[in-house]
Design a protein around this motif. Structure first.
Motif, short mmCIF file in Angstrom:
data_model
loop_
_atom_site.label_atom_id
_atom_site.label_comp_id
_atom_site.label_asym_id
_atom_site.label_seq_id
_atom_site.Cartn_x
_atom_site.Cartn_y
_atom_site.Cartn_z
N SER A 85 42.17 55.32 42.70
CA SER A 85 42.87 54.19 42.06
C SER A 85 43.67 53.40 43.08
CB SER A 85 43.76 54.73 40.95
OG SER A 85 44.78 53.85 40.64
N PHE A 86 44.38 54.12 43.98
CA PHE A 86 45.17 53.44 45.01
C PHE A 86 44.29 52.58 45.91
CE2 PHE A 86 48.85 56.71 45.24
CZ PHE A 86 49.49 56.04 44.22
N ILE A 87 43.18 53.20 46.36
CA ILE A 87 42.33 52.48 47.33
C ILE A 87 41.68 51.28 46.67
CG2 ILE A 87 40.25 52.69 48.73
CD1 ILE A 87 42.10 54.32 50.13
N THR A 88 41.17 51.45 45.44
CA THR A 88 40.54 50.30 44.80
C THR A 88 41.57 49.22 44.50
OG1 THR A 88 40.74 51.47 42.72
CG2 THR A 88 38.57 51.47 43.76
N GLY A 89 42.80 49.62 44.19
CA GLY A 89 43.83 48.63 43.93
C GLY A 89 44.27 47.92 45.19
N GLY A 90 44.51 48.71 46.25
CA GLY A 90 45.05 48.13 47.47
C GLY A 90 44.02 47.34 48.23
N GLY A 91 42.77 47.83 48.24
CA GLY A 91 41.74 47.15 49.02
C GLY A 91 41.05 46.06 48.24
N GLU A 92 41.47 45.85 46.97
CA GLU A 92 40.86 44.84 46.10
C GLU A 92 39.35 45.06 45.97
OE1 GLU A 92 42.80 42.40 44.76
OE2 GLU A 92 44.63 42.64 45.93
N PHE A 93 38.91 46.32 45.93
CA PHE A 93 37.49 46.59 45.76
C PHE A 93 37.13 46.47 44.29
CE2 PHE A 93 38.41 49.48 49.45
CZ PHE A 93 37.84 48.65 50.39
#
Lengths: 139, 492
Positions: A85-93
């Motif tokens: 969740s963090f990575i998809t949120g932060g990286g705008e994936f």
């Protein structure tokens, strides 16, 4: 505690305590409660089981290894889900996300339900470990 | 390369996940390799992060789906990128060295726990470094204190538990003070994000002068306890002496530094140096640093135990770093950051060497080290490199940091402190050089010693050799790193 009365009542009460704990964990995203409170209740049922069954050499034993494995697997599960969740949120994936579902159902709220389950397992075994550590010095 | 912005978060996640995989694994060997490979992966990711920062400049990374004041943020600039390379690579070397020493020092059932704690510790230190949210930093501070106490008590002996409890109490006190400092800041600014706190502080600084003094004072004492600033260093000698040598190396070279870096962040990002200069705190930090430089060395001179001597030497070197911060100018900060790097390299090598020597001669006493230079020539050779770097001989990293400190002192017009710097260097020489002289020379010392008879295998020596080369490299050509530090300081 070697007490026949306590033991017989415990046999009846412990399953209800556990079901109540699981209910609180599974409804954490819908009503007050959640992983932490539900996990505490589950842990208390384990402690009670240990208290009243120990003198009678209970068949169900929770080993240190089992505690470690359950806790670590839940932690990894939590880390993976939240990290995703963090990575998809932060990286705008724009990757696939768990569907939100219909509000009010058990299977809704996206990641909250699996996260609550993971927290519940961790808290349950942590509470139990604290008790045994203070009681005996080991799990 | 756009994906490189995610790497800092990925590093923290990889370290946490891999460290929680370890208790599930059955074999100790698998645990060791998992630990090393995850840290090596983080080294690669840190290098890529630095490359990304060099291309695109410092950046803010949104953690999760919410924007800054509501959600968490990471801030990665040059400072974070350099330090994360340093942290991960030194941790990788120490982990490699611990492969050979852990079996001797730690009971087998605790080895898994040790590597789990190391992974958690490194992850939380990097969390302190990256996070742009001050409360998030506090959470990572708590996590790192627990993990650091864990790697002290992991040896499971009586004196370890005593040292560990002492460390636990004092570092909890330190994090409590930090939390109170955060509470004061929150009550006057209403924010926990470092950038937003600074924006608000600039507006209200005249209204709340005393609150700012209290808050920064709490941060100074709290982080000072945790990073062993001179008068509140009392936990450090015990913890470093009794911990396993790889833990001491981790504690001294990385754990102390993360708190100092957080302190730098608090001074330059949260408060801003203009506000801090109106408060009397930096002067106190300067004096404490200078006193620590002298007294840490004097206390080290009095020790009979090798690891305790190196631990007191850490107190002196932390004094240098706080001294550099306390000067309050750009050059002082640069010298402090350079010294963080050079001290981390030197001190981790020294503790690993101490571990090797203690393992071979079964004694911690300095008086037993006579003639050891014949028996363990490579180990003692690296010891010589580290000792000369500590003393500040040219061609070694320590000289460059002392040179930078001297330049910073001249720049800030406090020429008297040069005397402190020189005195401290001479005291360093007083306690390191006798060990070297007795180890190599003297007819009685070297009689009946067999050449290379107690040396460890090359694999075990590899980490300290790499550290020695790094020290010499930093001594010969420090320009590249100084340039990077200058960039990082100008973008703080």
């Amino acid at each position: 505690m070697k007490d026949a009365l306590l033991r017989e009542i415990g046999k009846v009460v412990i399953p209800f305590i556990q079901i109540f704990g699981i209910y609180i964990i599974l409804n954490g995203h819908l009503s007050p409660g959640g992983g932490f409170s539900g996990g505490t209740i589950l842990g208390v049922s384990l402690i009670m089981h240990k208290l009243i069954e120990e003198p009678y050499k209970s068949r169900i034993k929770i080993s240190e290894r089992a505690v470690m494995q359950f806790t670590c697997v839940s932690l990894i599960l939590y880390g993976l889900l939240k990290g995703y969740s963090f990575i998809t949120g932060g990286g705008e994936f724009e990757l696939l996300d768990i569907p939100l579902g219909i509000p009010g159902r058990i299977l809704s709220g996206g990641m909250l339900l699996p996260l609550n389950v993971a927290v519940g397992i961790i808290v349950c075994f942590t509470i139990y470990t604290f008790y045994t550590l203070f009681d005996k010095g080991e799990i | 390369m756009a994906a490189a912005a995610n790497f800092p978060l990925l590093i923290i996640l990889i370290l946490f996940l891999s460290s929680f995989m370890m208790p599930v694994l059955k074999r100790v060997k698998a645990v060791k390799w998992l630990s090393l490979s995850s840290i090596l992966l983080c080294v690669v990711l840190s290098v890529l992060t630095l490359a990304y920062v060099q291309q695109n400049g410092a950046f803010l990374y949104k953690v999760g789906h919410f924007e800054a004041p509501w959600g968490n943020e990471l801030k990665i600039g040059y400072l974070e990128a350099i330090m994360s390379i340093m942290f991960t690579s030194i941790a990788a070397l120490i982990t490699w060295a611990s492969f050979f020493s852990a079996d001797y020092e730690i009971k087998e059932k605790n080895i898994m726990l040790y590597y789990t704690l190391c992974g958690m510790l490194l992850a939380s230190l990097l969390g302190i470094l990256y996070s742009n949210d001050i409360f998030n930093c506090f959470v990572f501070i708590e996590l790192s204190s627990i993990a650091a106490c864990g790697i002290v008590v992991v040896k499971d002996k009586k004196e370890n538990i005593k040292a560990g409890v002492k460390y636990l109490i004092l570092s909890s006190l330190g994090s409590g003070l930090v939390l109170m400092g955060i509470a004061f800041l929150y009550s006057i600014t209403g924010n926990l994000n470092i950038g937003f706190i600074h924006q608000e502080l600039v507006k209200v600084k005249d209204l709340y002068h005393n609150t700012l003094i209290i808050s920064l004072g709490l941060f100074t004492v709290g982080l000072g306890v945790k990073s062993a600033m001179f008068p509140v260093h009392i936990w450090l000698p015990d913890a470093h002496t009794y911990a396993p040598s790889s833990s001491s190396a981790l504690l001294s070279s990385l754990v102390l530094k993360a708190y100092i870096l957080l302190y730098i962040k608090i001074i330059y990002r949260v408060f801003g140096i203009e506000i801090v200069k109106t408060l009397p705190i930096l002067e106190i930090v300067l004096v404490m640093g200078a006193v620590g430089m002298i007294f840490g060395s004097i206390l080290a001179l009095l020790q009979k135990d090798l690891k305790r001597m190196i631990a007191y030497s850490s107190v002196a070197q932390i004094g240098y770093i706080f001294f550099g911060i306390g000067l309050g100018n750009i050059l002082g900060l640069m010298a402090a950051i350079f010294h963080i790097i050079s001290h981390a390299l030197t001190k981790s090598a020294l503790f690993l060497i101490a571990g090797n020597i203690i393992e071979r001669i079964h004694s911690k006493e300095i008086s037993r080290l006579k003639g050891i230079g014949i028996e363990m020539p490579i180990t003692l050779g690296v010891f010589v490199v580290c000792a000369l770097s500590m003393v500040g001989i040219p061609l070694f990293a320590g000289f460059n940091s002392k040179w930078n400190f001297a330049l910073a002192i001249i720049d800030s017009n406090r020429i008297l402190f040069i005397a402190v710097l020189v005195a401290s260097s001479l005291l360093n020489a007083l306690y390191y050089l006798p060990i070297i002289i007795n180890a190599y020379f003297g007819e009685e010392n070297t009689k009946d010693r067999v050449y290379m008879s107690k040396e460890k295998s090359l694999g075990a020596l590899l980490p300290i050799l790499i550290l020695a080369f790094a020290i010499i490299y930093l001594g010969i050509s420090s320009n590249g790193i100084i340039d990077l530090i200058a960039k990082s300081v100008s973008n703080l």
